[in-house]
Design a protein around this motif. Sequence first.
Motif, PDB file in Angstrom:
ATOM      1  N   ALA B  66      39.899  48.835  38.801  1.00 55.06           N
ATOM      2  CA  ALA B  66      40.343  48.236  37.537  1.00 55.06           C
ATOM      3  C   ALA B  66      40.288  46.710  37.616  1.00 55.06           C
ATOM      4  O   ALA B  66      39.845  46.034  36.684  1.00 55.06           O
ATOM      5  N   LYS B  67      40.717  46.188  38.748  1.00 59.42           N
ATOM      6  CA  LYS B  67      40.686  44.730  38.919  1.00 59.42           C
ATOM      7  C   LYS B  67      39.242  44.232  38.927  1.00 59.42           C
ATOM      8  O   LYS B  67      38.908  43.229  38.307  1.00 59.42           O
ATOM      9  N   MET B  68      38.398  44.951  39.664  1.00 58.90           N
ATOM     10  CA  MET B  68      36.998  44.528  39.756  1.00 58.90           C
ATOM     11  C   MET B  68      36.332  44.553  38.386  1.00 58.90           C
ATOM     12  O   MET B  68      35.585  43.645  38.030  1.00 58.90           O
ATOM     13  N   ARG B  69      36.621  45.574  37.593  1.00 57.23           N
ATOM     14  CA  ARG B  69      36.022  45.645  36.261  1.00 57.23           C
ATOM     15  C   ARG B  69      36.516  44.498  35.379  1.00 57.23           C
ATOM     16  O   ARG B  69      35.782  43.963  34.563  1.00 57.23           O
ATOM     17  N   GLN B  70      37.774  44.139  35.553  1.00 57.23           N
ATOM     18  CA  GLN B  70      38.296  43.029  34.758  1.00 57.23           C
ATOM     19  C   GLN B  70      37.623  41.708  35.169  1.00 57.23           C
ATOM     20  O   GLN B  70      37.331  40.873  34.301  1.00 57.23           O
ATOM     21  N   LEU B  71      37.361  41.552  36.461  1.00 57.93           N
ATOM     22  CA  LEU B  71      36.645  40.350  36.901  1.00 57.93           C
ATOM     23  C   LEU B  71      35.262  40.308  36.258  1.00 57.93           C
ATOM     24  O   LEU B  71      34.776  39.254  35.832  1.00 57.93           O
ATOM     25  N   ALA B  72      34.632  41.483  36.170  1.00 56.54           N
ATOM     26  CA  ALA B  72      33.313  41.562  35.530  1.00 56.54           C
ATOM     27  C   ALA B  72      33.427  41.183  34.050  1.00 56.54           C
ATOM     28  O   ALA B  72      32.598  40.438  33.509  1.00 56.54           O
ATOM     29  N   MET B  73      34.469  41.670  33.401  1.00 57.79           N
ATOM     30  CA  MET B  73      34.683  41.357  31.986  1.00 57.79           C
ATOM     31  C   MET B  73      34.857  39.856  31.798  1.00 57.79           C
ATOM     32  O   MET B  73      34.264  39.244  30.904  1.00 57.79           O
ATOM     33  N   ILE B  74      35.660  39.243  32.669  1.00 56.40           N
ATOM     34  CA  ILE B  74      35.897  37.794  32.569  1.00 56.40           C
ATOM     35  C   ILE B  74      34.586  37.032  32.773  1.00 56.40           C
ATOM     36  O   ILE B  74      34.280  36.087  32.042  1.00 56.40           O
ATOM     37  N   ALA B  75      33.795  37.491  33.746  1.00 56.50           N
ATOM     38  CA  ALA B  75      32.510  36.837  34.003  1.00 56.50           C
ATOM     39  C   ALA B  75      31.627  36.881  32.765  1.00 56.50           C
ATOM     40  O   ALA B  75      30.946  35.909  32.426  1.00 56.50           O
ATOM     41  N   ASP B  76      31.642  38.008  32.071  1.00 58.85           N
ATOM     42  CA  ASP B  76      30.800  38.132  30.878  1.00 58.85           C
ATOM     43  C   ASP B  76      31.366  37.349  29.698  1.00 58.85           C
ATOM     44  O   ASP B  76      30.636  36.708  28.959  1.00 58.85           O
ATOM     45  N   ARG B  77      32.666  37.433  29.529  1.00 60.44           N
ATOM     46  CA  ARG B  77      33.243  36.875  28.310  1.00 60.44           C
ATOM     47  C   ARG B  77      33.418  35.361  28.366  1.00 60.44           C
ATOM     48  O   ARG B  77      33.195  34.678  27.372  1.00 60.44           O
ATOM     49  N   TRP B  78      33.817  34.845  29.520  1.00 60.24           N
ATOM     50  CA  TRP B  78      34.152  33.425  29.579  1.00 60.24           C
ATOM     51  C   TRP B  78      33.286  32.644  30.553  1.00 60.24           C
ATOM     52  O   TRP B  78      33.444  31.442  30.690  1.00 60.24           O
ATOM     53  N   ASP B  79      32.431  33.340  31.284  1.00 59.76           N
ATOM     54  CA  ASP B  79      31.619  32.619  32.258  1.00 59.76           C
ATOM     55  C   ASP B  79      30.158  32.987  32.042  1.00 59.76           C
ATOM     56  O   ASP B  79      29.788  33.347  30.934  1.00 59.76           O
ATOM     57  N   LYS B  80      29.348  32.904  33.083  1.00 60.21           N
ATOM     58  CA  LYS B  80      27.925  33.156  32.891  1.00 60.21           C
ATOM     59  C   LYS B  80      27.487  34.457  33.551  1.00 60.21           C
ATOM     60  O   LYS B  80      26.396  34.557  34.118  1.00 60.21           O
ATOM     61  N   ARG B 355      30.627  46.011  38.472  1.00 56.32           N
ATOM     62  CA  ARG B 355      30.953  47.316  37.878  1.00 56.32           C
ATOM     63  C   ARG B 355      30.431  48.459  38.745  1.00 56.32           C
ATOM     64  O   ARG B 355      31.093  49.497  38.884  1.00 56.32           O
ATOM     65  N   VAL B 356      29.242  48.269  39.346  1.00 53.17           N
ATOM     66  CA  VAL B 356      28.729  49.313  40.238  1.00 53.17           C
ATOM     67  C   VAL B 356      29.660  49.498  41.432  1.00 53.17           C
ATOM     68  O   VAL B 356      30.018  50.625  41.801  1.00 53.17           O
ATOM     69  N   VAL B 357      30.091  48.381  42.013  1.00 53.05           N
ATOM     70  CA  VAL B 357      31.011  48.471  43.156  1.00 53.05           C
ATOM     71  C   VAL B 357      32.296  49.182  42.729  1.00 53.05           C
ATOM     72  O   VAL B 357      32.824  50.052  43.447  1.00 53.05           O
ATOM     73  N   ALA B 358      32.793  48.838  41.529  1.00 55.14           N
ATOM     74  CA  ALA B 358      34.016  49.480  41.028  1.00 55.14           C
ATOM     75  C   ALA B 358      33.804  50.994  40.901  1.00 55.14           C
ATOM     76  O   ALA B 358      34.642  51.786  41.341  1.00 55.14           O
ATOM     77  N   ASP B 359      32.679  51.390  40.325  1.00 56.91           N
ATOM     78  CA  ASP B 359      32.392  52.818  40.155  1.00 56.91           C
ATOM     79  C   ASP B 359      32.331  53.534  41.495  1.00 56.91           C
ATOM     80  O   ASP B 359      32.921  54.610  41.671  1.00 56.91           O
ATOM     81  N   VAL B 360      31.593  52.937  42.431  1.00 61.96           N
ATOM     82  CA  VAL B 360      31.418  53.575  43.736  1.00 61.96           C
ATOM     83  C   VAL B 360      32.771  53.684  44.450  1.00 61.96           C
ATOM     84  O   VAL B 360      33.099  54.729  45.024  1.00 61.96           O
ATOM     85  N   ALA B 361      33.562  52.610  44.371  1.00 61.00           N
ATOM     86  CA  ALA B 361      34.870  52.628  45.046  1.00 61.00           C
ATOM     87  C   ALA B 361      35.764  53.697  44.434  1.00 61.00           C
ATOM     88  O   ALA B 361      36.478  54.414  45.135  1.00 61.00           O
ATOM     89  N   GLN B 362      35.707  53.826  43.134  1.00 61.08           N
ATOM     90  CA  GLN B 362      36.573  54.796  42.469  1.00 61.08           C
ATOM     91  C   GLN B 362      36.141  56.221  42.808  1.00 61.08           C
ATOM     92  O   GLN B 362      36.961  57.084  43.076  1.00 61.08           O
ATOM     93  N   ARG B 363      34.834  56.412  42.821  1.00 64.72           N
ATOM     94  CA  ARG B 363      34.330  57.758  43.026  1.00 64.72           C
ATOM     95  C   ARG B 363      34.373  58.189  44.493  1.00 64.72           C
ATOM     96  O   ARG B 363      34.743  59.308  44.805  1.00 64.72           O
ATOM     97  N   TYR B 364      34.000  57.263  45.395  1.00 65.14           N
ATOM     98  CA  TYR B 364      33.848  57.665  46.800  1.00 65.14           C
ATOM     99  C   TYR B 364      34.778  56.932  47.766  1.00 65.14           C
ATOM    100  O   TYR B 364      34.835  57.276  48.935  1.00 65.14           O
ATOM    101  N   GLY B 365      35.468  55.897  47.283  1.00 66.16           N
ATOM    102  CA  GLY B 365      36.141  55.015  48.244  1.00 66.16           C
ATOM    103  C   GLY B 365      37.640  54.941  48.100  1.00 66.16           C
ATOM    104  O   GLY B 365      38.232  53.919  48.466  1.00 66.16           O
ATOM    105  N   HIS B 366      38.297  55.995  47.576  1.00 71.32           N
ATOM    106  CA  HIS B 366      39.749  55.981  47.395  1.00 71.32           C
ATOM    107  C   HIS B 366      40.212  54.755  46.616  1.00 71.32           C
ATOM    108  O   HIS B 366      41.298  54.244  46.808  1.00 71.32           O
TER     109      HIS B 366
END
Lengths: 141, 556, 101
Positions: B66-80, B355-366
Amino acid sequence: MTTIVKNGRFLDHDPLALSFKTLEDGKTDAALDLSSDVDPVEIWHRVRWAPALRIHFPSSADGRGFSIAQALRKAGYRGHLRAFGHVLADQYPLALRSGFDDVEISDELAARQPEHQWSDAYGRIQGGYLERLQAGVKRAA
Amino acid sequence: MYLYSQFDEDFVRNRVAQFRGQVAKRLDGSLIEDEFKPLRLMNGLYLQLHAYMLRVAIPYGSLDSAKMRQLAMIADRWDKGYGHFTTRQNIQFNWPKLNDVPDILDALADVGMHAIQTSGNTIRNVTADHFAGAADDEIEDPRLVAELLRQWSTDHPEFQSLPRKFKIAVTGSPNDRAVVKAHDIGLRMIRNESGEPGFEVIVGGGLGRSPFIGKTMREFLPKADLLPYLEAILHIYNLHGRRDNKYKARIKILLHEEGLAIIREQVEAAFARIRPQFQTPSDELVADIARYFRKPDLPPRGTGSFEGLIAANPAFRSFTETNVANHTNPDYGIVTISLKPIGGTPGDATSDQMRVVADVAQRYGHDEIRVSHEQNLILPHVAKADIPAVYAALREAGLATANVGLISDIIACPGMDYCALATARSIPIAQEISTRFDELKLENDIGPLKIKISGCINACGHHHVGHIGILGLDRAGVENYQITLGGDGTETMSLGERAGPGFSAEDLIPALERLINTYLDLRQSRDETFLQTYRRLGTGPFKAALYPQTTEQEAA
Amino acid sequence: MTRKANHQVVTANHLLEGDAVWFTARQDWSRDIADAAVASHEEAAQALLNAASKQQDKVVGPYLAAAAIDANGNAAPAHFREAFRTRGPSNYFHGKQAAGA
Ligand code: SF4
C-alpha cells in the motif's frame, strides 16, 4: 523593546518585574541572564537559588537553550525559566516542553509573527512522542 | 510492518497542518527564508539545483504494497513519474512544487508515512539492517529498536536544532549490513556473558570531508538503558558540539577534538543524572510495537520448480546466485531487486516499476518490501517455489538485473545532476561504468566489487567505503574524479586510500579498466575478491595500473 | 592596464517553482539566463545583488555567478554548474531543456 509571550498570549507588561543580572555580577539570589554557551553543570551552584533565569537564543537555529533548560529542570531548578531572543512561534511548543515558562521576543519578531501564530502553536504542546514514551500509556486497540 | 496507531496518525496529521501553516507563513512574510529553511528541512524539503526535492522517510527501510503504491501515485501526480531510493533507505522526489508539498505530505499520511526529520540538524531517520527479521545470522530483529528510536527522536523537544545532522543505525546481527561504524551513533546488538541482550554503542563515525570510523563509547549497554543513554549523548553533543563551522559540527569532530575519554565521562555523568528520571517505555507499549515485527508465518513449501529452473535456465541461475540470499527458513529466500539496470540511474524506480514491486510483494512476499542502503529493494520472505514467478514478473518490468554485489551494482549520490552542493556529476559516471563493463562481459568474472561514487566531499555516495571509491571534484572549472582504493563498509570496516591525482571524465573509465584488469591478472584464484587481492598486495600494483606514465618516469 | 572582464549575473531559485531564475535589468526574474542583467565590475555586481536580495518574497538564495557573453551579446553560463542550471539533469530530459520542447 520586547514582547513577552505567556500561555499563547502577548502580555502588555512583564509579570516578573525583575531586573536580570549577569552571572558575572556574582549575585546568587537575583534573576540572572544566561548566554547560550553556559555549561548547565558548571553554573548550577551559582543559579540554583535564582528566582528567574533568562536563557538567550541568539538564533532560531541554535538549540542549546533547550538543553540548558532541560538540564536545569532535571537538576531540580524550580524558579522561572524564560527563553529570550530568536525563538519562533513554531518553536514555542519545544520551549515549553523543554521546561520554559515563557518566551521574550523582539517587537520586530512579534510584528512579523503576531499573537494568533503563538496561540496556534500553544495548542500543539500536547501529543508529543517523548511524553507518551515516558508516560507508559497503553495504546488503544 | 509497523502500522500507525491513532496517536501516530494524529501526530503526523498535526505535523502536516503545521507545515502547511509554515509554507503560508513563508509566503506572507511571517517567516523569512533563514527561519523557514530549518523548518522545511526538518520536514524533508530541500531546494536543489533545478527544483525542490522532498525526501520521504522509509523508517528502517520497511514498506508494504500500500505504501509503495502510494509512492507511485505521488510520483505520477506531483512529480515526473519516478522516485530515487537513497543510501539512507529513504525515497526522494526531485520535482515537487512548494505549494504542493503539504498535499503530498497528507497523501503520505494516508498510508502511515511522513517526511519528518529526513533532513535538517535533527536526529535523522533511523536506519537498520535491510535483512532484518529474515537473515540467518541475526541475534534479534533490529526494527523494534529502530521504531522505538523513531518515536523517541521524532519532535524531541531538546534536539530539533542540533549543531548538525545526527544519524543513527542499528544492526541486529554480527554481520554489519547497516554500516554502523559510519554513523553518529551505531548500535550493534550483542549479548553479555550472562546472555542478556544489549548494545555495543559506537559513536562518532561518519564519512564526509573528515571521515572517521566510529569508536566504542560503551562496550555493553543493557537494553533498558538505551533511550536515556542516547539522550545523554545527544544532550552533551547539543551543548558542546561546534556551531562556528558547519564542517566541524558533527559529533565525530567533538570526539576527535576533545578526546573519547573526556566525552565519555561527560556522557556517563549526564546519563547518571538522566537515568533516574527517565521513565522507561512501558512493557505494554514495547510489546505493542513488537507485535508488528513478528515474523510472518512461513509454512513449509518445498522448493517447487526452483532447482529445476536453475539447472535449465542460465539467466535464472545467475539471478539466484547474485540476487537471492539465504533465509532463516530453507524453503525461502531473500530476493534483492536491483535498481541498477545497466546504463540506468542507480536507485531510481519508475511509478510502474513501484507498482510491479508492490504487486509481487503482496502476492508472493508476505507484503513486505525493504529498501537497502545500497539503493536496492528487497523482498525478505519469498518461498523458493515462487521465485521463478517473481523473477518472471520482475524481468517483464526491467527489474531482474542479476548484478547485486557486482561491479554494476554501484552506489551513486545524485551529484550535480540534482544536488546544489555538488562539485561534479556522479550519475553519468555510474552509467558509463555499468555500460562499459557490461560490454566487456567481465562482470561475473570480476565477482564481488563495490564501486561507490560521491559528487562532492560530503560523501553521500559513501565513496570512502567503496572497494573502489570515486569522488567528483571541480578542478579549475572541469569535472575531475579522484579514486580511492580498499574501502570497506562492513564489520571489517576500513577507509579507502586516495590513489593519486584525479582523472577527467573521459580518462576515468579506461583507468578503471586498467585497474580491474590488474586485479584479474593478480588474483590467486577466482575466489579471491578485489578487496582481498588489494589487501594482500597493497596499493603498489594498482597505482601502477592507474598511473602507468608516472610509474615509468619514476623507474627511469 | 586592462583588467580581465569580470561579468557576473545574479541567479536564485524561484520560491514557488524552485527552478533557476536570473535577475533582469527590469528588476524582475527570468527563467532564461539570456535575459539576465550583466554586471561587469564588482560595484555593479554588488548593487545588482542588493537589489535582487530585496525580493526574498519571490526567490530563494540569490547569489552572484560568473557569466560569459555569447555571440548575441547575451549572458551565458561561465561554469559547468551554471550551465546545468540552464538545462536540467543529464540522466533524464527534464527541467529547462524539456520546457522548450
Ligand atoms: S555527496 Fe555531495 S553531491 Fe552527492 S548528494 Fe551528497 S552533497 Fe550532494
